[in-house]
Structures are given as structure tokens and as C-alpha cells.
Design a protein around this motif. Structure first.
Motif, PDB file in Angstrom:
ATOM      1  N   ASN A   8      43.528  44.993  31.152  1.00  0.00           N
ATOM      2  CA  ASN A   8      43.499  43.631  31.846  1.00  0.00           C
ATOM      3  C   ASN A   8      43.970  43.983  33.374  1.00  0.00           C
ATOM      4  OD1 ASN A   8      43.444  40.848  32.208  1.00  0.00           O
ATOM      5  ND2 ASN A   8      45.780  41.031  32.441  1.00  0.00           N
ATOM      6  N   ARG A  24      42.111  45.328  35.693  1.00  0.00           N
ATOM      7  CA  ARG A  24      40.794  44.463  36.824  1.00  0.00           C
ATOM      8  C   ARG A  24      41.505  43.796  37.645  1.00  0.00           C
ATOM      9  NH1 ARG A  24      37.671  44.643  37.428  1.00  0.00           N
ATOM     10  NH2 ARG A  24      36.133  42.822  37.514  1.00  0.00           N
ATOM     11  N   MET A  25      42.928  43.507  36.830  1.00  0.00           N
ATOM     12  CA  MET A  25      43.934  42.372  38.252  1.00  0.00           C
ATOM     13  C   MET A  25      44.408  43.225  39.930  1.00  0.00           C
ATOM     14  SD  MET A  25      46.499  41.266  35.641  1.00  0.00           S
ATOM     15  CE  MET A  25      47.759  39.607  37.327  1.00  0.00           C
ATOM     16  N   GLU A  26      43.573  44.938  39.442  1.00  0.00           N
ATOM     17  CA  GLU A  26      43.660  45.505  41.036  1.00  0.00           C
ATOM     18  C   GLU A  26      43.026  46.004  40.878  1.00  0.00           C
ATOM     19  OE1 GLU A  26      46.541  46.199  42.407  1.00  0.00           O
ATOM     20  OE2 GLU A  26      47.707  45.554  41.087  1.00  0.00           O
ATOM     21  N   GLY A  27      42.006  45.140  40.671  1.00  0.00           N
ATOM     22  CA  GLY A  27      39.958  45.871  40.994  1.00  0.00           C
ATOM     23  C   GLY A  27      40.025  46.979  40.779  1.00  0.00           C
ATOM     24  N   SER A  41      37.342  37.851  32.936  1.00  0.00           N
ATOM     25  CA  SER A  41      37.779  39.216  33.530  1.00  0.00           C
ATOM     26  C   SER A  41      36.662  40.952  34.138  1.00  0.00           C
ATOM     27  CB  SER A  41      39.232  39.916  33.447  1.00  0.00           C
ATOM     28  OG  SER A  41      39.975  38.655  32.868  1.00  0.00           O
TER      29      SER A  41
END
Lengths: 102, 160
Positions: free
Chosen positions: B31, B34-37, B112
């Protein structure tokens, strides 16, 4: 740090996040969004307004909370702000980078 | 380190254990990527498969035996009910820091864009079928398939 944008000087930290939300304007948001190849749509604006109001209420932001916000679901959040939705949307909204791993 | 200036572009995470602390570690890492691309994929193998097994994923436990960080004598950790007690305490703490349960976490991961793969060999060994698994699992694949998924510059692989 100072940053020149839309003919104005704003104050940002070393990662480019506004340090004073009062300096934020919708035009600045559009310019910041361009840095991520994002053209702001009405859906983007709804999310940005939500983030700003949560920030003003001192609510820490996380992906999980945004998914439960009834404003946007997680899938759409990623579609609206690819390459890191929480940090990019926060930057465009003029609020600090959320310190969240979730 | 010249590729993307050494930036991480994709995290390939292999989850081989079903203890709650390991499952959460893998999920938080995916996760967080994904939050950092950063792209992220998880390969569930051996006991890790329990984290995506419909009937088991809600009943994962913290390990109280063989876990020095529990600061508990091994004999005590082996007593009946100890694992359940430790697990319920940990779950309470997790709720406090807004950590989702395993099922909700899987929903977050799939929403995500994290890809979830089940290991074919382990599936055969445990006699699991695709329909036994959480519906967000992309497919049952071989190790070779997983390596192909990781092709490209900036991919990192992690074994949990």
C-alpha cells in the motif's frame, strides 16, 4: 522557500508543499496540477475542497479515510491523481504532505 | 544505479507466512508503494495463501511462540488461548491507529491497483481452488510468471 507561480510569490517547503494555505488560490492549484500532467475537473475540485476542509478541522488524512469519505472511492482517487494520490492531491490543495503509511 | 536515478518503480512482494504481523507488513509495504506512485504486486505462497483464503483470512493470528518480540516465555506462549489473547490485543491497537482488518485491507489494495497472485504450487499442495480465494486475486500463477511480471528497470523484490 519562495516559489513564483501565476505571477505571485508563494511560500513552499523543500518538497514544494505550500506552508501557508492562505496563499493558496484555485489558479495556483491549476498550475501545481499541471506539474503532474493533471487538468483539474469538477471531480478533482470536490476532492480538493474535501481535503482542505478536513485539514482545517485537523483531521489526519489517510487513504482509508478518504475511501470512507463518500466524496471519492479509492479507485477513483488513484485515477484522479495517479503517481501517488494522497501526496499529490495534498500538494495541489495547498495543505501539508500527510505523514501516513495507510 | 543510473536507472531512474536508482528510483524504485515496482515492488514485487512475496508473502510466505500467515501470521498477522507478516501479513500486515506485506500489505503496508504494498500500500505504501502505491501511495508513492510505485507499482506493487504480491505473490502469496505457502502459508501466505491463508491471507487470501476466504475462510481463513479473517482468522489469522499473531505468533506467540518463537517470537522473541512478544517478551513471553515460550512455554507460556504455547498455552491454549494465548495466541487468541495476543491477537485480540493487537487488533485493538491496530484499530486505534486506523489499521483496516485483513479483508478491508485487501479491498484497499485491489482498489489501489495492487496485483494479487496466488502461487500455483502452493495451491496444489494445500488443495485450494481459485474459488476458495478472495475475489480480488488476479490469478493463480507460477514462480516463472511472477518473475516475468517483475520485468523492467527499477523493480525490487522482497520476501516476507
Amino acid at each position: 522557500m519562495e516559489k513564483q507561480i501565476c505571477g505571485k510569490v508563494i511560500h513552499v517547503n523543500e518538497e514544494g508543499y505550500l506552508t501557508d494555505l492562505n496563499e493558496w488560490t484555485p489558479e495556483i492549484a491549476e498550475e501545481l496540477a499541471k506539474e503532474y500532467d493533471i487538468t483539474l475537473s469538477p471531480r478533482h475540485w470536490e476532492v480538493l475542497k474535501y481535503l482542505q476542509s478536513e485539514h482545517k478541522n485537523n483531521v489526519p488524512l489517510s487513504i482509508r479515510k478518504i475511501g470512507k469519505s463518500n466524496v471519492v472511492d479509492i479507485k477513483e482517487f488513484y485515477a484522479l491523481f495517479p503517481q501517488g494520490p494522497l501526496k499529490i492531491s495534498s500538494k495541489i490543495a495547498g495543505i501539508p504532505k500527510p505523514a501516513s503509511c495507510l | 544505479m543510473s536507472e531512474f536515478n536508482g528510483e524504485i518503480r515496482k515492488m514485487m512482494i512475496i508473502l510466505s507466512k500467515a501470521t498477522l504481523e507478516n501479513v500486515y507488513a506485506a500489505f503496508v509495504l504494498a500500500n505504501g508503494a502505491r501511495m508513492e506512485g510505485i507499482e506493487a504486486e504480491i505473490f502469496f505462497t505457502f502459508f501466505g495463501l491463508e491471507a487470501v483464503h476466504k475462510k481463513k483470512l479473517e482468522h489469522l493470528h499473531v505468533a506467540t511462540v518463537g517470537n522473541p518480540a512478544m517478551h513471553m516465555p515460550t512455554l507460556l506462549g504455547g498455552l491454549p488461548g494465548m495466541e487468541a489473547l495476543a491477537t485480540s490485543m493487537m487488533k485493538k491497537e491496530m484499530e486505534k491507529i486506523d489499521m483496516p482488518d485483513v479483508h478491508e485491507f485487501l479491498d484497499i489494495l485491489t482498489a489501489s491497483g495492487v496485483k494479487l497472485w496466488a502461487c500455483k504450487l502452493a495451491m496444489d499442495m494445500f488443495h485450494y481452488k481459485k474459488e476458495d480465494l478472495y475475489e480480488g486475486v488476479d490469478d493463480v500463477i507460477t514462480v516463472g510468471d511472477f518473475y516475468k511480471q517483475g520485468a523492467g528497470l527499477g523493480t525490487h523484490m522482497l520476501f516476507v
